[in-house]
Design a protein around this motif. Structure first.
Motif, PDB file in Angstrom:
ATOM      1  N   SER A  62      14.995  -4.452   0.322  1.00 48.81           N
ATOM      2  CA  SER A  62      15.864  -5.198  -0.595  1.00 48.81           C
ATOM      3  C   SER A  62      15.078  -5.822  -1.740  1.00 48.81           C
ATOM      4  O   SER A  62      15.658  -6.264  -2.729  1.00 48.81           O
ATOM      5  N   SER A  63      13.734  -5.862  -1.595  1.00 49.60           N
ATOM      6  CA  SER A  63      12.885  -6.422  -2.652  1.00 49.60           C
ATOM      7  C   SER A  63      11.571  -5.652  -2.692  1.00 49.60           C
ATOM      8  O   SER A  63      11.266  -4.864  -1.797  1.00 49.60           O
ATOM      9  N   ALA A  64      10.799  -5.885  -3.729  1.00 47.14           N
ATOM     10  CA  ALA A  64       9.512  -5.187  -3.860  1.00 47.14           C
ATOM     11  C   ALA A  64       8.596  -5.544  -2.689  1.00 47.14           C
ATOM     12  O   ALA A  64       8.529  -6.714  -2.277  1.00 47.14           O
ATOM     13  N   GLN A  65       7.907  -4.561  -2.202  1.00 46.77           N
ATOM     14  CA  GLN A  65       7.047  -4.757  -1.035  1.00 46.77           C
ATOM     15  C   GLN A  65       5.660  -4.148  -1.288  1.00 46.77           C
ATOM     16  O   GLN A  65       5.475  -3.306  -2.176  1.00 46.77           O
ATOM     17  N   LEU A  66       4.707  -4.588  -0.472  1.00 49.15           N
ATOM     18  CA  LEU A  66       3.358  -4.005  -0.496  1.00 49.15           C
ATOM     19  C   LEU A  66       3.203  -3.127   0.738  1.00 49.15           C
ATOM     20  O   LEU A  66       3.219  -3.627   1.867  1.00 49.15           O
ATOM     21  N   ALA A  67       3.063  -1.820   0.489  1.00 44.61           N
ATOM     22  CA  ALA A  67       2.960  -0.868   1.592  1.00 44.61           C
ATOM     23  C   ALA A  67       1.500  -0.502   1.835  1.00 44.61           C
ATOM     24  O   ALA A  67       0.727  -0.282   0.896  1.00 44.61           O
ATOM     25  N   MET A 120       0.063   0.545  -1.885  1.00 45.18           N
ATOM     26  CA  MET A 120       0.915   0.778  -3.054  1.00 45.18           C
ATOM     27  C   MET A 120       1.987  -0.315  -3.125  1.00 45.18           C
ATOM     28  O   MET A 120       2.542  -0.710  -2.094  1.00 45.18           O
ATOM     29  N   ALA A 121       2.242  -0.781  -4.342  1.00 47.33           N
ATOM     30  CA  ALA A 121       3.373  -1.684  -4.557  1.00 47.33           C
ATOM     31  C   ALA A 121       4.631  -0.827  -4.664  1.00 47.33           C
ATOM     32  O   ALA A 121       4.720   0.048  -5.524  1.00 47.33           O
ATOM     33  N   VAL A 122       5.603  -1.074  -3.788  1.00 46.89           N
ATOM     34  CA  VAL A 122       6.814  -0.253  -3.716  1.00 46.89           C
ATOM     35  C   VAL A 122       8.006  -1.073  -4.211  1.00 46.89           C
ATOM     36  O   VAL A 122       8.257  -2.166  -3.698  1.00 46.89           O
ATOM     37  N   PRO A 123       8.722  -0.562  -5.193  1.00 44.82           N
ATOM     38  CA  PRO A 123       9.869  -1.324  -5.710  1.00 44.82           C
ATOM     39  C   PRO A 123      11.014  -1.390  -4.707  1.00 44.82           C
ATOM     40  O   PRO A 123      11.066  -0.626  -3.735  1.00 44.82           O
TER      41      PRO A 123
END
Length: 824
Positions: free
Chosen positions: A732-737, A769-772
Motif C-alpha cells: 500500500s506504500s513504498a517499501q524497501l525490498a 531496491m526501493a519498490v513503489p
C-alpha cells in the motif's frame, strides 16, 4: 604426391607415431573403455551442473550460476562464448583423443614443433618432446583433473616456436603461428600459466634486443617485433570475451584488494593486504629452499603427502608389531612427504638425465641463447620458493604487475619445465652435429657429471648430514604413536637414498652413452634411440607412481554424482529456488553439494571477495541471521556416527522480503560488523528481516524513502532461471525490498513493470531496491555488456587470424610450386 614430399614428411610421421604408441601403452585402460578418476573434474562437473541443465533445457546460455557461494558469474567455471574459432577447433580436437591422452599429445607435438624450429633433427626432437610430455607435473595435473593447466602448459612451446620462426626463418609464417599459438594458449583457459609465459618472452626479448644493438640488426628485430605484436594482438582478440569478463569480475573477487581494514581477529589488515590476493593465501603452496632438488631426485622430500611404502619399510614393521589391523593397507597412505607445502600430490620431476643434460648444456653451449634460458629457469625455481625466499618473492609480489593475482607459486615451475629439456636437447644437438670440438664436449661432460652426479652421490650416502626428515604434522602423530613417527623418519631417509642412487645410475647411463658415442663406435641414430629410451624409462617409472592403471575406472552410465538419501529428501521440495548449507564439510571445499542443490558453499579459486569475507566474519561463526538471509532452507548435518541427514530451517527469510527500516554505515568495516548476532540477547544484534544495512555509497538510493511498513505487503518469486528472476510485489506504500541474491552490478539489471530501475547492495552481499506502492512485476536479468562487445571483437579477430593463415599458406604453396618449376 612426389618422393621429395614423402621423404620430408616421413621423419615427422615417425614422430607422430612415436607419441601415439606411448599414449596407447601408458593409457592402456582407456582402450578398454575406462576413464581416469579425476576428483577436480568431478568437482567442476558438480559446479557446472546447473549451467549444463539450463542450457540443455532452454538452448540459452547463462553467465551466472547460483550453484555455489550463493551465486557468481560463470566466466571462470565454464562459460561458452561465440566468435572464437579456436575454441571450436580445440573442442573437436579433444573429441578425437580423449582426456587425458589429448593433453599428453598436445604437450608432445607443441614441444616437437619448438625443437624443429631450433633446427633439431626430428629423431632428437622426439627425445626432447617425450621428456617434456612425460614430466611428472603433467601427470600429477591430469590425475587431479587439472586439464586446463595441462593444456596451457602444452601451448607455451608453440608460442615460442612461432617467435623463433619469425626471428630466424620466415616473418609471416612465424607471426601467423604465434597468433594461432597465443589464441590456443588463451583458449586453454588457465590465465596463471599464460601469465608465466610472459616471463619467458620478456627474458627472450631483452636478450634479442641487446644482441641486435651490438650486431647492428635492430631494424630486423623491430620489424619482427611489429609482426609478432600484431599477431599476438589478434590471437588475444579471439579470446577477448573471456579476458574482458574475467578482468571485470576480478575486481570483485578474492584476487582484488579488500575494503576491510581489520581482520576477523581485530588486527590491522594492511600488512597482509595488497591489490591482489592476501599474501599468506597466495604463498601457502611454496617450495622449501631445498625442494627444487625433486627436479632430479623425485623422492627427495618423500613424494606425495599420502604416499605408499613397501612391506620392507620400517613403518610396516612398526604397524605390524603394534597389532594395527591391515598394515598392508595402512602403508598405502602414510604421510611420507616432509616438505614445506600443506600437502602435495607428488613432486615436480623433470628427469635426472634432463637435469644432467641441462647442466651439460650450460658448460657446452656458447653465445647468449643459453643465458636467457638459464635465467628463466632460475627465476622460476627461486619464485617457486615463495614464502621461503621472501627477499625475491616480495620484489615480484609487490612490484611486478599482476603477480599477486595468483596463488600456488609452485606452478611457475611450468616454465622451467620448458627450459630444462630445451637446453638439454640443444646441448645434444651441438654435441652430435660436429659444431663443437670433441675435447670441449668431454670437458663439459665431465664437469656436468661432477656437479649433478656428485650431488646425487652425496644424498645417496649421507642425507642425514643435511636433514632430520621430520615435518610439522609429525608432532600430532607423535602424541599418539611415537614409534610410527620414528619409523617414518627412517623410511623418508631411505626413500631419498634410494631415489638419489636411482638418479645417479640414470645419469651415469647417459654419461656413458654420450662418452661412447664420441668414440664414433656408435651410430648417431642408435645413440639418439638409446638416449630416448633411458630418458623415457626414467620419467615413465616416476609418472607411474602418481598416475597408473589403478587410477582408472569403468565409465559410469549414471549421473557423475550419486544421489544420496538426503539429496532425495531435499529434492522432494518443488520450490524453484532455495539454498542448502552442507555443515559436514568446509565452506570452500564443498563443490559436490552443488550437483543437485544451490549451495552456500563451493570450491573455486576466485570466489567473490565480499562473500569470502562474509564466510570469515559471519557464516563461519554460525551467524544464523546471515544464514537465513541467504535463503538457506535445508541443512545437511551428521550425527555422532557420521550418518548424514537433513534438517529443514523454519526461519529462512525466503527469496525476498520488505524491511521495516535501514541503517546507513560509513564503510565496509562498519557494514560487516553490523551483521553481528548478539546471542546473549535475542532482542539485540542484526535482525535481517527487520533492518537493512546500507553503505553510505548507496545512500542516494533511499533518499526521500520513508518506510511506512505494510504488514500486509507481499513480495514473492514467480519464476526462476539462473540468469533471470521475476517477482510480484504488492504494497500500500513504498517499501524497501531485500533480495536473497548476490549483488554484482556488472551485468545484473533490474526492471519494474518492464522499465529499467536501479538497485543497490545491502547487508554486505545482497541486492536491494526501493519498490513503489501498488502491484508490480520486478525482474532481474543478467545482461553483461562485456560479453556482447567481446564476442564481436572475437569474431572479427578469428576471421582475420584464420583468413591470414589461409592466405599465407596459399602464397607459400604457390611460391614453392613456382620455384620447383623454375628449377626444372
Amino acid at each position: 604426391m612426389n618422393n621429395s614430399f614423402i621423404k620430408k614428411a616421413t621423419p615427422h610421421l615417425i614422430a607422430l607415431g612415436a607419441i601415439l604408441i606411448v599414449i596407447a601403452v601408458y593409457f592402456m585402460p582407456m582402450l578398454g573403455g575406462k576413464v581416469l578418476k579425476q576428483y577436480d573434474v568431478l568437482q567442476w562437473k558438480a559446479t557446472y551442473q546447473e549451467i549444463a541443465d539450463f542450457e540443455q533445457r532452454t538452448g540459452e546460455r547463462t553467465f551466472w550460476t547460483n550453484s555455489i557461494f550463493g551465486g557468481m558469474p560463470t566466466y571462470l567455471i565454464g562459460a561458452s562464448y561465440k566468435g572464437n574459432f579456436t575454441a571450436n577447433i580445440s573442442f573437436y580436437l579433444s573429441s578425437v583423443l580423449k582426456n587425458p591422452a589429448d593433453t599428453i599429445f598436445l604437450l608432445y607435438i607443441c614441444f616437437y614443433i619448438l625443437l624443429i624450429s631450433f633446427d633439431v633433427a626430428p629423431m632428437l626432437a622426439i627425445v626432447g618432446s617425450l621428456a617434456f610430455a612425460l614430466s611428472s607435473f603433467n601427470f600429477i595435473n591430469l590425475d587431479a583433473g587439472h586439464i586446463t593447466k595441462g593444456n596451457a602448459i602444452a601451448f607455451i612451446p608453440l608460442v615460442m616456436a612461432g617467435i623463433n620462426i619469425c626471428l630466424r626463418k620466415n616473418r609471416l609464417l612465424g607471426a601467423a603461428l604465434t597468433g594461432i599459438a597465443v589464441s590456443f594458449e588463451l583458449a586453454a583457459g588457465h590465465v596463471q600459466i599464460t601469465y608465466y609465459l610472459i616471463f619467458i618472452i620478456l627474458a627472450w626479448v631483452i636478450t634479442e634486443f641487446i644482441i641486435a644493438i651490438k650486431s647492428g640488426k635492430l631494424p630486423h628485430l623491430l620489424i619482427c617485433g611489429l609482426y609478432l605484436a600484431i599477431a599476438a594482438a589478434i590471437g588475444i582478440g579471439t579470446n577477448i570475451t573471456g579476458l574482458l569478463a574475467t578482468e571485470e569480475y576480478g575486481k570483485y573477487s578474492i584476487r582484488a584488494k579488500s575494503e576491510l581494514t581489520k581482520t576477523v581477529g581485530g588486527e590491522s589488515n594492511s600488512a597482509n593486504s595488497s591489490d591482489g590476493l592476501d599474501k599468506d593465501y597466495a604463498l601457502s603452496w611454496s617450495n622449501g629452499v631445498a625442494e627444487p632438488f625433486t627436479l632430479m631426485i623425485a623422492n627427495f622430500y618423500g613424494g606425495a603427502s599420502s604416499g605408499e611404502l613397501s612391506t620392507s619399510s620400517e613403518s610396516y614393521k612398526v604397524l605390524k608389531e603394534n597389532g594395527i589391523p591391515n598394515p598392508k593397507e595402512a602403508i598405502k597412505q602414510l604421510p611420507v612427504y616432509w616438505g614445506d607445502q600443506p600437502f602435495t600430490a607428488g613432486p615436480i620431476y623433470y628427469g635426472s638425465i634432463i637435469v644432467f643434460l641441462f647442466v651439460f648444456g650450460m658448460f657446452l653451449l656458447k653465445g647468449s641463447e643459453k643465458w636467457w634460458i638459464f635465467a628463466v629457469a632460475m627465476i622460476a625455481i627461486f619464485l617457486s620458493m615463495g614464502k621461503n625466499f621472501m627477499t625475491f618473492t616480495d620484489l615480484f609480489f609487490n612490484y611486478f604487475p599482476l603477480y599477486n593475482k595468483f596463488r600456488s607459486v609452485t606452478f611457475i615451475l611450468c616454465i622451467a619445465q620448458v627450459m630444462f629439456p630445451l637446453l638439454a636437447i640443444l646441448a645434444i644437438r651441438d654435441a652430435s652435429n660436429g659444431t663443437r670440438k670433441k675435447e670441449d664436449i668431454l670437458k663439459a661432460l665431465k664437469y656436468s657429471m661432477y656437479v649433478v652426479g656428485g650431488i646425487c652421490l652425496v644424498f645417496a650416502i649421507i642425507p642425514g648430514m643435511f636433514f632430520d626428515f621430520t615435518s610439522l604434522s609429525d608432532e600430532r602423530m607423535r602424541q599418539n604413536f611415537p614409534a610410527l613417527v620414528d619409523a617414518l623418519v627412517k623410511d623418508r631417509e631411505s626413500m631419498l637414498r634410494i631415489d638419489a642412487m636411482r638418479s645417479l645410475l640414470f645419469i651415469a647411463a647417459a654419461f656413458g652413452l654420450i662418452w661412447y658415442s664420441l668414440g664414433e663406435k656408435l651410430k648417431k641414430e642408435y645413440f639418439i634411440i638409446a638416449l630416448g629410451l633411458i630418458v623415457t624409462i626414467d620419467l615413465w617409472q616416476v609418472d607411474k607412481r602418481y598416475l597408473n592403471d589403478g587410477d582408472f575406472e569403468k565409465k559410469k552410465a549414471e549421473a557423475a554424482v550419486a544421489k544420496t538419501p538426503y539429496d532425495e529428501v531435499i529434492l522432494q521440495d518443488k520450490d524453484p529456488h532455495y539454498r542448502v548449507f552442507n555443515t559436514t564439510t568446509d565452506f570452500d571445499k564443498d563443490a559436490i553439494t552443488a550437483y543437485y542443490h544451490k549451495s552456500i558453499g563451493g570450491y573455486h579459486g576466485a570466489k567473490m571477495r565480499r562473500y569470502q569475507e562474509l564466510i570469515e566474519w559471519q557464516l563461519g561463526r554460525n551467524n544464523m541471521e546471515c544464514v537465513n538471509m541467504l535463503n538457506v532452507k535445508y541443512f545437511i548435518v551428521a550425527d555422532s556416527s557420521n550418518q548424514k541427514y537433513v534438517q529443514q530451517n523454519p526461519f529462512t527469510n525466503g527469496n525476498a522480503w520488505f524491511v521495516k527500516d535501514y541503517k546507513i554505515v560509513n564503510n565496509a568495516d562498519e557494514e560487516i560488523v553490523a551483521l553481528n548476532e548478539d546471542r546473549s540477547n535475542p532482542n539485540a544484534g542484526f535482525k535481517s528481516k527487520q533492518i537493512a544495512i546500507i553503505d553510505k555509497r548507496f545512500e542516494s538510493e533511499v533518499k526521500g524513502l520513508t518506510i511506512q511498513y505494510d504488514t500486509a505487503a507481499s513480495i514473492v518469486l514467480t519464476s526462476y532461471a539462473p540468469n533471470k528472476l521475476a517477482y510480484q510485489s504488492n504494497a500500500s506504500s513504498a517499501q524497501l525490498a531485500i533480495f536473497s541474491e548476490i549483488y554484482y552490478d556488472k551485468g545484473w539489471d533490474a526492471y519494474i513493470d518492464g522499465q529499467s530501475v536501479s538497485h543497490f547492495r545491502a547487508d554486505y552481499v545482497l541486492r536491494a531496491m526501493a519498490v513503489p506502492a501498488g502491484k508490480h512485476t520486478i525482474e532481474f536479468k543478467f545482461e553483461p555488456k562485456t560479453i556482447v562487445l567481446g564476442e564481436k571483437i572475437a569474431l572479427a579477430s578469428s576471421a582475420i587470424l584464420y583468413g591470414s593463415l589461409i592466405i599465407i599458406l596459399g602464397l607459400s604453396f604457390f611460391k614453392s610450386k613456382k620455384e620447383k618449376s623454375t628449377d626444372q
